[in-house]
Motif scaffolding. Structure first.
Motif, mmCIF file in Angstrom:
data_model
loop_
_atom_site.group_PDB
_atom_site.id
_atom_site.type_symbol
_atom_site.label_atom_id
_atom_site.label_comp_id
_atom_site.label_asym_id
_atom_site.label_seq_id
_atom_site.Cartn_x
_atom_site.Cartn_y
_atom_site.Cartn_z
ATOM 1 N N VAL A 116 -18.168 -31.084 49.020
ATOM 2 C CA VAL A 116 -17.104 -31.593 48.146
ATOM 3 C C VAL A 116 -15.771 -31.588 48.881
ATOM 4 C CG1 VAL A 116 -15.761 -31.074 46.074
ATOM 5 C CG2 VAL A 116 -18.254 -30.998 45.990
ATOM 6 N N VAL A 117 -15.479 -30.489 49.566
ATOM 7 C CA VAL A 117 -14.222 -30.397 50.325
ATOM 8 C C VAL A 117 -14.155 -31.491 51.381
ATOM 9 C CG1 VAL A 117 -12.954 -28.992 51.991
ATOM 10 C CG2 VAL A 117 -13.866 -27.944 49.910
ATOM 11 N N SER A 118 -15.237 -31.663 52.122
ATOM 12 C CA SER A 118 -15.253 -32.666 53.188
ATOM 13 C C SER A 118 -15.110 -34.070 52.621
ATOM 14 C CB SER A 118 -16.549 -32.545 53.992
ATOM 15 O OG SER A 118 -16.560 -33.427 55.080
ATOM 16 N N SER A 119 -15.823 -34.364 51.527
ATOM 17 C CA SER A 119 -15.762 -35.696 50.938
ATOM 18 C C SER A 119 -14.382 -36.006 50.376
ATOM 19 C CB SER A 119 -16.809 -35.821 49.822
ATOM 20 O OG SER A 119 -18.109 -35.669 50.324
ATOM 21 N N GLY A 347 -20.746 -24.620 42.819
ATOM 22 C CA GLY A 347 -20.445 -25.415 44.004
ATOM 23 C C GLY A 347 -19.190 -26.249 43.832
ATOM 24 N N TYR A 348 -19.054 -26.892 42.691
ATOM 25 C CA TYR A 348 -17.876 -27.728 42.460
ATOM 26 C C TYR A 348 -16.622 -26.899 42.203
ATOM 27 C CZ TYR A 348 -19.904 -32.340 42.753
ATOM 28 O OH TYR A 348 -20.460 -33.500 43.242
ATOM 29 N N ILE A 349 -16.764 -25.762 41.541
ATOM 30 C CA ILE A 349 -15.602 -24.883 41.346
ATOM 31 C C ILE A 349 -15.121 -24.345 42.693
ATOM 32 C CG2 ILE A 349 -14.770 -22.763 40.297
ATOM 33 C CD1 ILE A 349 -15.215 -24.999 38.307
ATOM 34 N N SER A 354 -11.175 -24.403 46.868
ATOM 35 C CA SER A 354 -11.002 -24.340 48.328
ATOM 36 C C SER A 354 -10.218 -25.541 48.833
ATOM 37 C CB SER A 354 -12.371 -24.277 49.019
ATOM 38 O OG SER A 354 -13.083 -23.135 48.644
ATOM 39 N N TRP A 355 -10.479 -26.707 48.254
ATOM 40 C CA TRP A 355 -9.797 -27.922 48.714
ATOM 41 C C TRP A 355 -8.301 -27.864 48.444
ATOM 42 C CZ3 TRP A 355 -6.841 -31.763 46.508
ATOM 43 C CH2 TRP A 355 -6.613 -32.888 47.295
ATOM 44 N N PHE A 674 -7.357 -19.069 54.259
ATOM 45 C CA PHE A 674 -8.362 -18.152 54.800
ATOM 46 C C PHE A 674 -9.476 -17.917 53.785
ATOM 47 C CE2 PHE A 674 -5.250 -16.988 58.092
ATOM 48 C CZ PHE A 674 -6.090 -16.850 59.193
ATOM 49 N N CYS A 675 -9.119 -17.828 52.505
ATOM 50 C CA CYS A 675 -10.147 -17.701 51.466
ATOM 51 C C CYS A 675 -11.024 -18.955 51.430
ATOM 52 C CB CYS A 675 -9.492 -17.480 50.106
ATOM 53 S SG CYS A 675 -8.661 -15.886 49.918
#
Length: 748
Positions: A116-119, A347-349, A354-355, A674-675
């Protein structure tokens, strides 16, 4: 003394490598993707019409460009092909049509989060966010990050509903296909058009990144042709071989590298740089910058306040536009489909939270560094400020990177843009191929297509679409369309389909006319609002006027909200539906028995081939129903926190950051990144540690000759692989004794 009234840049392609590193490190020269060393000519046009030109060499030679595009690109391709081979050899992972499109529906939360972050990390994420920071100060990064994080968090609920309503779906368009004898006939044709609109993210990114890193319309030679056409080659290779699973694994690698580079940038600016080196130094320079050129519409003209009129307008545009690019992007549905039932929500949370740190800290670092350093000789445009055209083109980040780190900054910028573009490309190749294969080909042309045929069609679409986006990118290049313009315009074009598409999964009362006509009328109203506002604002319909904030705001808001009026109207006219969701549950998987027979594998024992028993299905539905309730409360709470509770007390009070507050603001951002690295960089390794250990042990046994590969494979098939039972000796669990994995998830 000659007074400079205008600065025009001409980027001239040259095959000559002068080999000298210039005193002023022009970041445009870092765009050496195709390998041509670029020669830059700054043309100063004085008030009297005189011209003075200064020739500046390129900081990076042609080897860097070829190294990134060819070396790194093909390195990723070969690596993913090797991983696919290893999984097949030791873990009996058969590449079926289901595996190619859904990754076996077994992906855990850490990899889902990193995917998700990468996309969601486009080139625009890194470059546009730095631009809004340069324009509006500290508010810009937060408005960008929060305004694009909530969509991922809210999408978690939609992901759960998709898995609950249509557990065998391959695309979100499958749930909108015509359904007979169910009291409703969904017309999904408009959604195909809207579903393909977000697919142009790659051409937008690749086109914009090349322009932002230095090419202009007056570039000589055909360097950019090579750039556009070489970038997708490696991506095509590993996508065709490994499918969605290879894409998700590559997403994790991209995300890890990206986060490390962002950490390097932030620690350099706020800790180790001899030009800045601390939040205190950056703060003092920002105060000085506000005195020299205060920001109109900001509290006290400061760069250190959340009270920004234009920033708030961008905030609304950003929120509205990004709903369309997430909720209508089949790439995000692919990730939801690939996730195992208990891992979709976390996963989405994890991915959304993170994003958030990526645009927030990247822009807070690079945008503010550009403001702080542009009055020093280290900055490329010194003694001039950046032009609006350069800011809109996304040059803030590369300018700041080169000013901070020289050649290292140039390479770092190249890498993160490369990661963003190739990651989005891979995701969209799978997204588009699955739409064409399942929503069009299998539905209307060959309903009885075998798994082998479906894979063949997926491969064909991957190649054809890659050629299309490369060609389309060249068209955008020649049209001179900027990244900023396209980023803001997307909401006007696609957001009218967000609410109707969402309601298909959460409300049984929406009738076919509301679903089919609301997006079309909404688009028409949005275009009218956009263009009429532009005409009234500045009396013209040129790119500059239509791309300004107020017209874009009008178009985006009307696009997203018009269905709130249209759907009730169509409901009153045609009545409410009473859809029972059964036809969504009846969506079938691809028939991969032929592939399994050819490979000598029992399809039932593969990750993507197991058919759930009635008891397993009931248990899975119970888990998803519970996750649905949790997701609604969690995502709404986080959305209110990001959009209201955090920013608006500071906005309403017109608070201007003190030095200690700014130091804390930056410190929180660094801790957060970092998290993020731990959550989507290291946590996936921890989740898959047993499979990794088993696989590395199998490789060692095979290479040393201590055990035959068939014996190794049999041992691995007797244990759970990534949370799935893959026993080759046991019968599948029946309704009375469903098998549980170590995580508490049922085996399939």
């Amino acid at each position: 003394m000659v007074t400079t009234s205008r600065l025009a840049w001409n980027v001239i392609g040259s095959f000559i490598n002068y080999g000298s590193y210039p005193v002023r490190h022009w970041p445009a020269s870092i765009c050496v993707f195709p390998g041509e060393t670029l020669l830059y000519v700054a043309v100063f046009i004085s008030a009297e019409g005189n011209m003075e030109a200064v020739t500046i060499g390129a900081p990076l030679d042609q080897g860097v460009g070829y190294g990134i595009v060819l070396g790194l690109g093909f390195g990723f391709a070969l690596g993913m092909i090797l991983v696919t081979f290893i999984l097949k050899r030791y873990n009996s992972e058969l590449q079926t049509s289901e595996m190619f499109t859904t990754a076996g529906r077994t992906v855990k939360s850490g990899l889902v989060g990193s995917a998700v972050v990468s996309s969601w990390t486009w080139a625009a994420t890194l470059l546009q966010s730095s631009g809004v920071c340069y324009r509006y100060g500290v508010s810009g990064p937060f408005w960008y990050a929060s305004g694009a994080t909530v969509q991922i968090l809210l999408f978690a609920t939609l992901a759960i509903e998709l898995k609950r309503r249509a557990p065998n779906a391959h695309t979100f368009l499958e749930v909108l296909q015509p359904i007979k004898n169910q009291g409703s006939v969904w017309n999904d044709s408009p959604y195909r058009l809207y579903g393909f609109r977000p697919r142009d993210k790659y051409p937008r990114q690749s086109h914009a990144s090349r322009r932002r890193l230095g090419y202009s319309k007056r570039s000589y030679g055909n360097a950019y042709y090579r750039c556009y056409n070489l970038l997708p080659v490696g991506v095509i290779a590993y996508t065709m071989v490994g499918g969605l699973k290879a894409t998700i694994l590559t997403d994790w690698i991209h995300t890890f590298i990206l986060l490390v580079i962002i950490i390097i940038f932030s620690l350099t600016a706020y800790a180790s740089s001899d030009k800045l080196g601390s939040p205190s130094a950056v703060y003092d320079l920002l105060v000085e910058a506000a005195l020299n050129h205060p920001v109109e519409g900001n509290a006290q003209g400061s760069y250190l306040t959340m009270r920004s009129k234009e920033g708030a307008i961008f905030f609304v545009i950003n929120i509205v536009g990004n709903f369309g690019t997430v909720f209508l992007d089949n790439g995000y549905y692919n990730k939801a489909i690939a996730a195992s039932p208990v891992h979709a929500l976390p996963g989405y949370i994890i991915g959304g939270l993170s994003w958030f740190a990526i645009p927030w800290l990247t822009a807070t670092t690079m945008g503010l560094s550009a403001l702080a350093l542009e009055n020093t000789p280290a900055f490329p445009t010194y003694p001039n400020r950046m032009t609006e055209a350069d800011v809109s083109a996304g040059l803030v980040l590369p300018y700041a990177a080169v000013a901070l780190l020289g050649k290292g900054g140039a390479v770092g910028t190249l890498l993160i843009i490369f990661m963003a573009v190739t990651s989005a490309t891979s995701s969209e190749l799978i997204a588009v191929s699955s739409i064409f294969t399942y929503d069009l080909y299998r539905t209307y042309f060959k309903p009885d297509a075998s798994g082998r045929r479906l894979i063949y069609m997926s491969h064909v679409i991957v190649v054809v679409y890659a050629l299309f986006i490369s060609t389309f990118s060249v068209g955008l290049y020649y049209a001179g369309i900027s990244m900023g313009y396209l980023y803001l315009m997307m909401g006007c074009i696609i957001s009218s389909a967000v609410i109707p598409a969402t309601l298909t999964l959460v409300w049984k009362g929406q009738n076919k006319w509301a679903a089919a006509l609301s997006p079309v009328f909404g688009l028409a109203f949005a275009l009218i609002a956009w263009l009429v506002t532009a005409r009234k604002e500045c009396g013209a319909l040129d790119v500059t006027c239509t791309g300004s904030n107020n017209p874009m705001l009008a178009g985006n808001v009307v696009a997203l909200l018009s269905p709130l009026v249209l759907i009730p109207i169509f409901t009153l006219i045609f009545g409410m539906d009473n859809y029972d969701w059964k036809s969504m549950m009846a969506i079938r998987r691809g028939d991969d028995h032929e592939l399994a027979t050819t490979a000598g594998v029992d399809l039932e024992q593969t990750a993507a081939g197991h058919v759930e028993t009635a008891n397993e299905l009931v248990e899975e539905q119970a888990k998803l129903t519970r996750a649905s309730k949790i997701s609604k409360w969690t995502t709404v709470g986080l959305t209110l926190a990001f959009l209201v509770l955090w920013p608006f007390p500071m906005y309403g009070s017109s608070y201007v950051f003190s030095k200690p507050f700014f130091t804390g603001w930056v410190t929180v951002g660094i801790i957060w990144i970092f998290c993020s690295l731990g959550a989507v960089g290291l946590f996936p390794i921890f989740e898959g540690r047993k499979t990794l250990a088993r696989t590395f042990r199998a490789i060692a046994l095979d290479l040393s000759g201590k055990k035959h590969v068939k014996s190794i494979r049999a041992d691995n098939e007797a244990t759970a692989i990534d949370g799935k039972a893959a026993s080759g000796t046991e019968t599948p669990p029946n309704a009375k004794d469903s098998v549980k994995t170590e995580t508490g998830e049922k085996a399939e």
